[in-house]
Design a protein around this motif. Sequence first.
Motif, PDB file in Angstrom:
ATOM      1  N   TYR B  10       0.829  -1.214   0.000  1.00  0.00           N
ATOM      2  CA  TYR B  10       0.000   0.000   0.000  1.00  0.00           C
ATOM      3  C   TYR B  10       0.865   1.266   0.000  1.00  0.00           C
ATOM      4  CZ  TYR B  10      -3.649  -3.310   1.234  1.00  0.00           C
ATOM      5  OH  TYR B  10      -4.524  -4.370   1.227  1.00  0.00           O
ATOM      6  N   VAL B  11       1.911   1.253   0.824  1.00  0.00           N
ATOM      7  CA  VAL B  11       2.772   2.443   0.930  1.00  0.00           C
ATOM      8  C   VAL B  11       3.560   2.636  -0.369  1.00  0.00           C
ATOM      9  CG1 VAL B  11       4.654   3.535   2.199  1.00  0.00           C
ATOM     10  CG2 VAL B  11       2.945   2.184   3.430  1.00  0.00           C
ATOM     11  N   LEU B  12       4.205   1.559  -0.827  1.00  0.00           N
ATOM     12  CA  LEU B  12       5.006   1.680  -2.060  1.00  0.00           C
ATOM     13  C   LEU B  12       4.105   1.976  -3.264  1.00  0.00           C
ATOM     14  CD1 LEU B  12       7.596  -1.192  -1.506  1.00  0.00           C
ATOM     15  CD2 LEU B  12       7.955   1.277  -1.251  1.00  0.00           C
ATOM     16  N   GLY B  13       2.919   1.371  -3.280  1.00  0.00           N
ATOM     17  CA  GLY B  13       1.965   1.639  -4.365  1.00  0.00           C
ATOM     18  C   GLY B  13       1.560   3.104  -4.396  1.00  0.00           C
ATOM     19  N   SER B  14       1.345   3.692  -3.221  1.00  0.00           N
ATOM     20  CA  SER B  14       0.965   5.106  -3.135  1.00  0.00           C
ATOM     21  C   SER B  14       2.069   6.001  -3.684  1.00  0.00           C
ATOM     22  CB  SER B  14       0.689   5.497  -1.681  1.00  0.00           C
ATOM     23  OG  SER B  14      -0.450   4.846  -1.207  1.00  0.00           O
ATOM     24  N   TYR B  15       3.308   5.723  -3.264  1.00  0.00           N
ATOM     25  CA  TYR B  15       4.434   6.552  -3.720  1.00  0.00           C
ATOM     26  C   TYR B  15       4.653   6.376  -5.224  1.00  0.00           C
ATOM     27  CZ  TYR B  15       5.876   8.445   0.757  1.00  0.00           C
ATOM     28  OH  TYR B  15       5.914   9.169   1.924  1.00  0.00           O
ATOM     29  N   ALA B  16       4.549   5.126  -5.698  1.00  0.00           N
ATOM     30  CA  ALA B  16       4.758   4.875  -7.132  1.00  0.00           C
ATOM     31  C   ALA B  16       3.695   5.591  -7.963  1.00  0.00           C
ATOM     32  CB  ALA B  16       4.737   3.375  -7.402  1.00  0.00           C
ATOM     33  N   ALA B  17       2.437   5.494  -7.533  1.00  0.00           N
ATOM     34  CA  ALA B  17       1.341   6.130  -8.281  1.00  0.00           C
ATOM     35  C   ALA B  17       1.513   7.650  -8.290  1.00  0.00           C
ATOM     36  CB  ALA B  17      -0.001   5.753  -7.662  1.00  0.00           C
ATOM     37  N   ALA B  18       1.812   8.223  -7.121  1.00  0.00           N
ATOM     38  CA  ALA B  18       1.927   9.683  -7.027  1.00  0.00           C
ATOM     39  C   ALA B  18       3.127  10.202  -7.817  1.00  0.00           C
ATOM     40  CB  ALA B  18       2.046  10.093  -5.560  1.00  0.00           C
ATOM     41  N   LEU B  19       4.282   9.573  -7.609  1.00  0.00           N
ATOM     42  CA  LEU B  19       5.478  10.062  -8.312  1.00  0.00           C
ATOM     43  C   LEU B  19       5.362   9.815  -9.813  1.00  0.00           C
ATOM     44  CD1 LEU B  19       8.270   9.034  -5.775  1.00  0.00           C
ATOM     45  CD2 LEU B  19       7.196  11.273  -6.089  1.00  0.00           C
ATOM     46  N   GLY B  20       4.724   8.708 -10.200  1.00  0.00           N
ATOM     47  CA  GLY B  20       4.506   8.435 -11.625  1.00  0.00           C
ATOM     48  C   GLY B  20       3.621   9.496 -12.268  1.00  0.00           C
ATOM     49  N   LEU B  21       2.517   9.840 -11.577  1.00  0.00           N
ATOM     50  CA  LEU B  21       1.602  10.866 -12.111  1.00  0.00           C
ATOM     51  C   LEU B  21       2.296  12.228 -12.203  1.00  0.00           C
ATOM     52  CD1 LEU B  21      -1.892  10.182 -10.534  1.00  0.00           C
ATOM     53  CD2 LEU B  21      -1.457  10.790 -12.911  1.00  0.00           C
ATOM     54  N   LEU B  22       3.052  12.568 -11.150  1.00  0.00           N
ATOM     55  CA  LEU B  22       3.741  13.868 -11.163  1.00  0.00           C
ATOM     56  C   LEU B  22       4.799  13.908 -12.271  1.00  0.00           C
ATOM     57  CD1 LEU B  22       4.202  14.673  -7.352  1.00  0.00           C
ATOM     58  CD2 LEU B  22       2.551  15.660  -8.954  1.00  0.00           C
ATOM     59  N   ALA B  23       5.528  12.785 -12.442  1.00  0.00           N
ATOM     60  CA  ALA B  23       6.547  12.735 -13.498  1.00  0.00           C
ATOM     61  C   ALA B  23       5.899  12.874 -14.872  1.00  0.00           C
ATOM     62  CB  ALA B  23       7.330  11.427 -13.399  1.00  0.00           C
ATOM     63  N   ALA B  24       4.769  12.189 -15.071  1.00  0.00           N
ATOM     64  CA  ALA B  24       4.057  12.281 -16.356  1.00  0.00           C
ATOM     65  C   ALA B  24       3.609  13.717 -16.621  1.00  0.00           C
ATOM     66  CB  ALA B  24       2.867  11.330 -16.360  1.00  0.00           C
ATOM     67  N   LEU B  25       3.125  14.373 -15.571  1.00  0.00           N
ATOM     68  CA  LEU B  25       2.664  15.761 -15.703  1.00  0.00           C
ATOM     69  C   LEU B  25       3.820  16.695 -16.069  1.00  0.00           C
ATOM     70  CD1 LEU B  25       0.156  17.591 -15.260  1.00  0.00           C
ATOM     71  CD2 LEU B  25       0.907  17.864 -12.903  1.00  0.00           C
ATOM     72  N   VAL B  26       4.959  16.516 -15.408  1.00  0.00           N
ATOM     73  CA  VAL B  26       6.126  17.362 -15.683  1.00  0.00           C
ATOM     74  C   VAL B  26       6.620  17.131 -17.111  1.00  0.00           C
ATOM     75  CG1 VAL B  26       8.547  17.755 -15.079  1.00  0.00           C
ATOM     76  CG2 VAL B  26       6.836  17.565 -13.267  1.00  0.00           C
ATOM     77  N   ILE B  27       6.726  15.846 -17.513  1.00  0.00           N
ATOM     78  CA  ILE B  27       7.221  15.535 -18.865  1.00  0.00           C
ATOM     79  C   ILE B  27       6.262  16.087 -19.919  1.00  0.00           C
ATOM     80  CG2 ILE B  27       7.637  13.627 -20.478  1.00  0.00           C
ATOM     81  CD1 ILE B  27       8.693  12.045 -17.997  1.00  0.00           C
ATOM     82  N   ALA B  28       4.954  15.888 -19.717  1.00  0.00           N
ATOM     83  CA  ALA B  28       3.965  16.392 -20.687  1.00  0.00           C
ATOM     84  C   ALA B  28       4.044  17.918 -20.782  1.00  0.00           C
ATOM     85  CB  ALA B  28       2.567  15.960 -20.269  1.00  0.00           C
ATOM     86  N   SER B  29       4.218  18.597 -19.650  1.00  0.00           N
ATOM     87  CA  SER B  29       4.289  20.068 -19.646  1.00  0.00           C
ATOM     88  C   SER B  29       5.545  20.549 -20.372  1.00  0.00           C
ATOM     89  CB  SER B  29       4.284  20.597 -18.211  1.00  0.00           C
ATOM     90  OG  SER B  29       3.113  20.209 -17.539  1.00  0.00           O
ATOM     91  N   LEU B  30       6.680  19.868 -20.138  1.00  0.00           N
ATOM     92  CA  LEU B  30       7.934  20.260 -20.805  1.00  0.00           C
ATOM     93  C   LEU B  30       7.848  20.028 -22.314  1.00  0.00           C
ATOM     94  CD1 LEU B  30      10.564  18.897 -18.243  1.00  0.00           C
ATOM     95  CD2 LEU B  30      10.136  21.307 -18.805  1.00  0.00           C
ATOM     96  N   ARG B  31       7.247  18.894 -22.708  1.00  0.00           N
ATOM     97  CA  ARG B  31       7.137  18.592 -24.144  1.00  0.00           C
ATOM     98  C   ARG B  31       6.210  19.588 -24.836  1.00  0.00           C
ATOM     99  NH1 ARG B  31       6.756  12.210 -25.301  1.00  0.00           N
ATOM    100  NH2 ARG B  31       6.666  13.068 -27.383  1.00  0.00           N
ATOM    101  N   ALA B  32       5.090  19.933 -24.176  1.00  0.00           N
ATOM    102  CA  ALA B  32       4.157  20.914 -24.750  1.00  0.00           C
ATOM    103  C   ALA B  32       4.837  22.275 -24.864  1.00  0.00           C
ATOM    104  CB  ALA B  32       2.905  21.010 -23.877  1.00  0.00           C
ATOM    105  N   SER B  33       5.635  22.622 -23.874  1.00  0.00           N
ATOM    106  CA  SER B  33       6.353  23.897 -23.892  1.00  0.00           C
ATOM    107  C   SER B  33       7.346  23.936 -25.059  1.00  0.00           C
ATOM    108  CB  SER B  33       7.085  24.090 -22.566  1.00  0.00           C
ATOM    109  OG  SER B  33       7.936  25.212 -22.638  1.00  0.00           O
ATOM    110  N   ALA B  34       8.094  22.851 -25.250  1.00  0.00           N
ATOM    111  CA  ALA B  34       9.083  22.800 -26.339  1.00  0.00           C
ATOM    112  C   ALA B  34       8.394  22.880 -27.694  1.00  0.00           C
ATOM    113  CB  ALA B  34       9.901  21.516 -26.219  1.00  0.00           C
TER     114      ALA B  34
END
Lengths: 248, 53
Positions: B10-34
């Motif tokens: 449960y703990v590792l799943g929470s961290y993986a889901a949250a960090l994965g979503l945040l990473a996807a958001l950052v990458i998508a924002s950087l790619r859209a910006s470029a």
Amino acid sequence: MVARDVSIWKFANPARFMRLSGALLPWVSAAAAVTLTLGLVWGFFFTPDDYQQGSTVKIIYIHVPAATMAINVYAMMGVMSLIWLIRRHHVSALAAKAAAPVGAAMVLIALVTGALWGQPMWGTAWAWDPRLTSFLILFFFYVGYIALWAAIDDPDSAADLTSVLCLVGSVFAVVSRYAVYFWSQGLHQGSSLSLDKETNVADVFWRPLVICLAGFFLLFLALLLLRVRTEIRLRRARAIRLAAGEGA
Amino acid sequence: MPDLGPYSAYVLGSYAAALGLLAALVIASLRASARARAELERLEARHGRRRAS
């Protein structure tokens, strides 16, 4: 003597916003990375288990900041929408548009981590509890807001309609924040952070949690600046294409 | 790695889901910006730089 113009509205000028945000973005991004890493590493590796919740208490360092940001991002979008409707500053409409996917991601993180926390503690990943339900509705408002922007070609019409939708949804942002006070207590506990020492989380959890809250806020700010800059560039590109007769 | 006991998934799943979503958001924002920056530069090169940009 000439009075110095200190109005905040000067930042609504896209060119001025691009200059200021360009200078701020690297610093805010670096501060977000450092703060978020510090808070999460401290919380995950260097805090003890809770005597009742065991190691699941470590979920607090992502669940609470994400939920807090989910509500506050929507409130910020509501203010930006109101500014657009009253003063017609394009940067405010674009700021609300740019913030929406970040806020939607924050709600999603809060819902997923809440489910993963609830399963071992409550015996269920979901319940139609006032706070959980109002958060799910808030998520649908985020999705509807993003979809409405995507569905309308004319940017000003899209800004008008999404602003109205955002203001209607702001009620749910408020309801999400105060749901546990409006109705009798459901499964979800009250606020983890409080000025009352009796109800606030213990100091050993509180310190890294506050750093994580700051980290999530700085991450939102960095993403907001980046995404508003993107929207301004897309708006300029559209204007050039229209002026050149290439279509939007 | 701390001992997470019976709740590790449960703990590792929470961290993986949250960090994965945040990473996807950052990458998508950087790619859209470029993409937006490249598109604007291409248009400005073809049609000239406008006053607003």
